[in-house]
Structures are given as structure tokens and as C-alpha cells.
Design an enzyme around this catalytic site. Structure first.
Site, PDB file in Angstrom:
ATOM      1  N   ARG A  79       0.835  -1.208   0.000  1.00  0.00           N
ATOM      2  CA  ARG A  79       0.000   0.000   0.000  1.00  0.00           C
ATOM      3  C   ARG A  79       0.867   1.255   0.000  1.00  0.00           C
ATOM      4  O   ARG A  79       0.465   2.316  -0.463  1.00  0.00           O
ATOM      5  CB  ARG A  79      -0.947  -0.007   1.214  1.00  0.00           C
ATOM      6  N   LYS A 103      -7.712   3.089 -19.539  1.00  0.00           N
ATOM      7  CA  LYS A 103      -8.037   3.458 -20.912  1.00  0.00           C
ATOM      8  C   LYS A 103      -6.858   3.170 -21.853  1.00  0.00           C
ATOM      9  O   LYS A 103      -6.381   2.064 -21.905  1.00  0.00           O
ATOM     10  CB  LYS A 103      -8.449   4.933 -20.948  1.00  0.00           C
ATOM     11  N   TYR A 129     -15.812  14.708 -17.164  1.00  0.00           N
ATOM     12  CA  TYR A 129     -16.304  13.346 -16.993  1.00  0.00           C
ATOM     13  C   TYR A 129     -17.296  13.299 -15.829  1.00  0.00           C
ATOM     14  O   TYR A 129     -17.105  13.961 -14.801  1.00  0.00           O
ATOM     15  CB  TYR A 129     -15.121  12.415 -16.744  1.00  0.00           C
ATOM     16  N   ASP A 138      -6.843  16.201 -16.607  1.00  0.00           N
ATOM     17  CA  ASP A 138      -7.102  14.792 -16.897  1.00  0.00           C
ATOM     18  C   ASP A 138      -6.723  14.542 -18.354  1.00  0.00           C
ATOM     19  O   ASP A 138      -7.364  15.060 -19.274  1.00  0.00           O
ATOM     20  CB  ASP A 138      -8.583  14.477 -16.660  1.00  0.00           C
TER      21      ASP A 138
END
Length: 389
Positions: free
Chosen positions: A55, A206, A108, A181
Site C-alpha cells: 500500500r 483506458k 467526466y 485529466d
């Protein structure tokens, strides 16, 4: 080196014996052992020390972070479990109650939703702008509480390309941190840090991974101090990247430039043909002459991208009918994979927006979004034609 070369030669450290594997090893371990308590304590001091717990850092994840920083031209990067994990992690790390965010109007739907939630829960003020005029941003940002400017390189799904050079220069002049973004453009088409951005975020799900088999995100930073400021929040949120997802993304990156060329070429052909079809009332593609962002896209982007949208004469029902009639294209929510996908944003990705908000974002009820894949373009057009008929 040129980006095509950098994409092939991803960051890959030598093994202790001195040789270097051709592919980045997958280190699928949740924790790492130490010989002394002092070494363990020292390793926990920051994001770049020895690995303690995945993590907090992992060799495969770090290879992805260093690779993305190199592709975007950043000083460092952080990998996340998803694109929304990257956006949420950065926003929560940088914003405090009472702060003001200036955001591009057409964002988005998930980004819109998290900004709305922050406004309602923590009193963060969100001011929307078109993204076309730096003066509009300056008018909204001249406020002592303005902390962040949020933009998208290519807006989803309208294809709007904001005035990145003008807006980012204005933000820097006012001391406002900027976040862009870049998921729809990828580093192949645009590198926002070169235009003055402070942070670039990606949904690595993506184009970066490119094969519809990864869920991931990343944030790339122009300044390493900013990365170190965000990293503790990443650890606390637990939105870290999984090593296997990072490994799959690293596997996809070498073919990114090749795939992007095919995505762009196919999308350009489909956009032109859709624009001439009698059943289509509008086409939104920044590489198409006549699109409001066409001239700006030519200056900012190295291609029109692989995403386009178009409006059907029959409105909402026509949009829904189209996405159910395609045979080669697939009805699915994501984008950026090698296969062509279609969605109806008003009822899916932007369902959080009411009719007024949809109109303000430029999303018509009959709008269909198409993530154009790398299939043969004539096969794709034949499918689109039969669905329109």
C-alpha cells in the site's frame, strides 16, 4: 529519446545479480521483510525508500510510476487503483473546507460527481467555466480561497479541447494549482506538463493499458514536492495500485503509440462519414474541421483522438436504439481499448446530471459516444451504417 522509443523501453531495474529482465517482474507481495527495526523505520519515512508494504510502495508499481513520469515529462508519479482513485486522492490531499475550485464545465461524470460531493459535504465552492477563455478563469479565480483549476485535455464526450496554454499560464500567474485529466489524449497526443500543468491524471484503464483488462489510475507531478504532499493521503485512503494491474499496464504501454495512431485514423474516417449521414444532426470530434475546438486541437494535440460522439435526429430514443443495434461495436461503458465501444451518455456515464446540467455540458439527449477501436475501418463503417438504417 522520442516518445515511441520511451514507450518501448519502460523503466526496468537490474536484478541483484546484475542482469536485467526484458519485461518488468511482477512482485506480487503484500509486505517485505527486514533484518532490523531501524531499517524498517527508515523505510517508512517517505515514498521512495525501501519497500515495506505494498500500500506504501511496490517494485512493479514504482516501475509504472517512473515510466509514466518519463512519458509525461514529470518529476514523479503516483499510481492508484483507478482513475477516480487518482482524481479523488489528489482532490482530498489538496483541498480544505472553504476552498474554491474552478472547473471546466464539461467534465467526466465521475469527476463532476466527486466535486459536487465535496461541495455538499465540506463547503468547497466549485465554479464552472467554459474552458475556452483565460479571462473567464481569471474572473472566477481572483479570490483568496481559490486553490485548484480542473481541466480535461479532451472533454468526455463532447471532444472540447480547452485553451490549455492560456488557462495554465493564467493559473500559474495567480498561484493556483492546475490539474489536467489526460486520459483521452494519452501522452502520445498531449503532455499537459509541457503547457504548464502542475498535475496530470490518467485512468490507466483506458489507452495506457489499452486491452480492457486493467483497472487503474495515476497522477504525474511537475514538482516532486507536490507528489510528496499527496502521497500520505494516498496511503491513508488505500487507493493504491495493485501490482498485477500495474504489470498489465506496463505490458500495454510499449504499443501505445502504435495503437493511438490507429485509433485516431479510424475515428477521423468515421467522424467525416457520420457528418455526411442524413440521420446524424451533429458530430463532435476535435479533429474534424468545423468542430469548435478544431484550430485549438491542431495546436495542442498530435491527433484528434480515438473518441467521438454524434447526435441522432430521433433524440434520446434514437440514441438508445442505435447502441442496441450495432453488431461489431460493443455496448460497454469504458473506452480506450482495442475494440470499438458505444454508450449513451445521458443514461450511463453522465446519468448524475439532470437535463439542465446535460445541456450546460453540451450533451444532447440523443448523443451517442463511440470509443473507436483498431478494427478495419470499413468493417466499422458497415456496422455503423446498418445501425443507423
Amino acid at each position: 529519446m522520442e516518445l515511441n522509443t520511451r514507450a518501448v523501453h519502460v523503466v526496468n531495474e537490474p536484478l541483484p545479480q546484475g542482469s536485467r529482465p526484458l519485461s518488468v517482474p511482477l512482485v506480487q507481495s503484500s509486505a517485505f521483510a527486514f533484518e532490523s527495526a531501524a531499517e524498517l523505520a527508515d523505510a517508512m519515512a517517505g515514498p521512495d525508500g525501501q519497500y515495506v508494504y505494498s500500500r506504501r510502495g511496490n517494485p512493479t508499481v514504482r516501475a509504472l510510476e517512473q515510466t509514466l513520469a518519463g512519458l509525461e515529462g514529470g518529476e514523479g508519479a503516483l499510481a492508484f487503483a483507478s482513475g477516480m482513485g487518482a482524481i479523488s486522492g489528489v482532490l482530498l490531499a489538496l483541498l480544505r473546507p472553504g476552498d474554491r475550485v474552478v472547473a471546466q464545465r464539461c467534465l467526466y461524470g465521475g469527476t463532476h460527481a466527486v466535486l459536487t460531493d465535496l461541495a455538499e459535504r465540506y463547503g468547497i465552492e466549485v465554479v464552472r467555466i467554459s474552458g475556452d477563455d483565460p479571462a473567464e478563469f481569471e474572473a472566477a479565480a481572483v479570490h483568496p480561497a481559490t486553490r485548484l483549476l480542473v481541466l480535461e485535455t479532451i472533454a468526455n464526450p463532447t471532444g472540447q479541447v480547452p485553451d490549455l496554454p492560456g488557462l495554465l499560464a493564467a493559473a500559474r500567474a495567480l498561484g493556483v494549482t492546475s490539474l489536467v485529466d489526460n486520459s483521452l489524449a494519452s501522452p502520445v497526443l498531449c503532455r499537459p506538463l509541457e503547457h504548464g500543468a502542475d498535475i496530470v491524471v490518467h485512468s490507466t484503464t483506458k489507452y495506457l493499458s489499452g486491452h480492457s483488462d486493467v483497472l487503474g489510475g495515476a497522477a504525474v507531478f511537475a514538482d516532486d514536492e507536490l507528489r510528496r504532499r499527496v502521497w500520505p493521503r494516498t496511503v491513508e485512503l488505500g487507493a493504491c495500485a495493485d501490482p498485477f494491474a500495474a504489470w498489465l499496464t506496463l505490458r500495454g504501454i510499449p504499443t501505445l503509440p502504435l495503437r493511438m495512431r490507429e485509433h485516431c485514423a479510424n475515428a477521423a474516417v468515421l467522424a467525416e462519414r457520420l457528418g455526411a449521414h442524413p440521420g446524424v444532426t451533429a458530430v463532435h470530434y476535435p479533429g474534424l474541421p468545423g468542430h469548435p475546438s478544431y484550430e485549438r486541437a491542431r495546436k495542442v494535440l498530435d491527433g484528434g483522438g480515438g473518441l467521438l460522439s454524434f447526435e441522432l435526429a430521433g433524440g434520446r430514443e434514437a440514441g438508445r436504439a442505435f447502441i442496441e443495434r450495432v453488431r461489431l461495436a460493443t455496448l460497454a461503458l469504458s473506452l480506450g481499448g482495442v475494440e470499438t465501444l458505444v454508450t449513451h451518455p445521458a443514461s450511463t456515464s453522465h446519468r448524475e446530471l439532470d437535463e439542465a446540467a446535460l445541456g450546460a455540458a453540451g450533451i444532447a439527449p440523443g448523443l451517442v459516444r463511440m470509443s473507436v477501436g483498431i478494427e478495419d475501418v470499413e468493417d466499422l463503417w458497415a456496422d455503423v451504417e446498418q445501425a443507423l438504417a
